[in-house]
Design an enzyme around this catalytic site. Sequence first.
Site, mmCIF file in Angstrom:
data_model
loop_
_atom_site.group_PDB
_atom_site.id
_atom_site.type_symbol
_atom_site.label_atom_id
_atom_site.label_comp_id
_atom_site.label_asym_id
_atom_site.label_seq_id
_atom_site.Cartn_x
_atom_site.Cartn_y
_atom_site.Cartn_z
ATOM 1 C CG ASN A 1 -1.826 0.904 1.216
ATOM 2 O OD1 ASN A 1 -1.961 1.991 0.424
ATOM 3 N ND2 ASN A 1 -3.020 0.806 2.178
ATOM 4 C CB CYS B 1 -4.814 5.109 6.426
ATOM 5 S SG CYS B 1 -6.339 5.014 6.890
HETATM 6 N N1 CDT Z 1 -7.125 2.081 5.558
HETATM 7 C C1 CDT Z 1 -6.668 2.222 7.172
HETATM 8 O O1 CDT Z 1 -5.682 2.022 7.415
HETATM 9 N N2 CDT Z 1 -7.827 2.015 7.751
HETATM 10 C C2 CDT Z 1 -7.630 2.163 9.001
HETATM 11 C C3 CDT Z 1 -9.224 1.555 9.540
HETATM 12 C C4 CDT Z 1 -9.300 1.084 10.979
HETATM 13 S S1 CDT Z 1 -8.450 -0.309 11.028
HETATM 14 C C5 CDT Z 1 -9.757 -1.454 10.446
HETATM 15 C C6 CDT Z 1 -7.609 3.437 10.095
HETATM 16 O O2 CDT Z 1 -6.644 3.449 10.804
HETATM 17 O O3 CDT Z 1 -8.020 4.344 9.773
#
Ligand code: CDT
Length: 304
Positions: free
Chosen positions: A107, A169
């Site tokens: 990613n 993220c």
């Molecule tokens: N894409 C990403 O890393 N999303 C996570 C979702 C929570 S864990 C399922 C985040 O930390 O926002």
Amino acid sequence: MRSLRIGAAQLGPIERTESRTQVIERLIALLRQASDEGCELVVFPELALTTFFPRWYLDDNPTELDAYYETAMPGPETQALFDEAQSLGVGFYLGYAERTPQGNRYNSSVLVERDGSIVGRYRKVHLPGHEEHEPDRPFQHLERRYFEEGPDGFDVSDAFGGVIGMALCNDRRWPETYRVMALQGVEVILIGYNTPMHYAPDPSQDALQSFHNQLVMQAGAYQNGTWIVGVAKGGVEEGVDSLAESMIIAPSGQIIAQATTSQDELVVADCDLDWCKHYKETLFDFDRYRRPEMYNLIAETKSE
Ligand code: CDT
């Protein structure tokens, strides 16, 4: 004053059937708007070229799964984005799914300078979610199945007249992300995200998604004397509601600009990179005040 005008190019939902070409048209529209508004750097979200495919268990459809990855950057479709950015003289950060010639899947994000050259590459360090199909969830979060943990850590790039870092993220929830880049003098950290409002392992966190988003990025900015640009792919995508609220945060920890919709939206701020010095040279003068010899456990130990 070293002022850099940055555009946070939030995306609304990308449906499963939307083609790369259609998505890139949306990115180019945001890029043009940013150029019209005088931006030098535009920040797109994580996995910005397709729907958020880790929400599906796709073992029965390897062709669809393979199609979500880029095997070259720029590639046949993304070349148009690079060309447009170069002709406008605008740089950008772009999150995407990477498949290397060796078959590794990450990613990833790239940082592209105003002349079209790639000046930074990043592979997501903290991969959230799960490895196996969990059919009892309303939707999957299979990042740990579809990607490998990034092996390269957090580098920074001398670009855009400053020191620029990248994260993706879930990285934004971990204080080490910011601190490792701060120790390399970072002045702006770019973070694309896809954050579902529902967190199946502990739904009591659902109502706190917005609060936690602000909490971690504002703290990361202030405690490290850096700008942070957090950019969402938000809204209801394939039935899954995701946090929008893209924002640009100053080294003071204050939110300077914030999206008001869950759609494609450009948020612009003039970021004075010299503002970082107020914090880096006073309260958070690392050289004077940090005690790394007291923090050995952080680097040597994974958990309690
Ligand atoms: N894409 C990403 O890393 N999303 C996570 C979702 C929570 S864990 C399922 C985040 O930390 O926002």
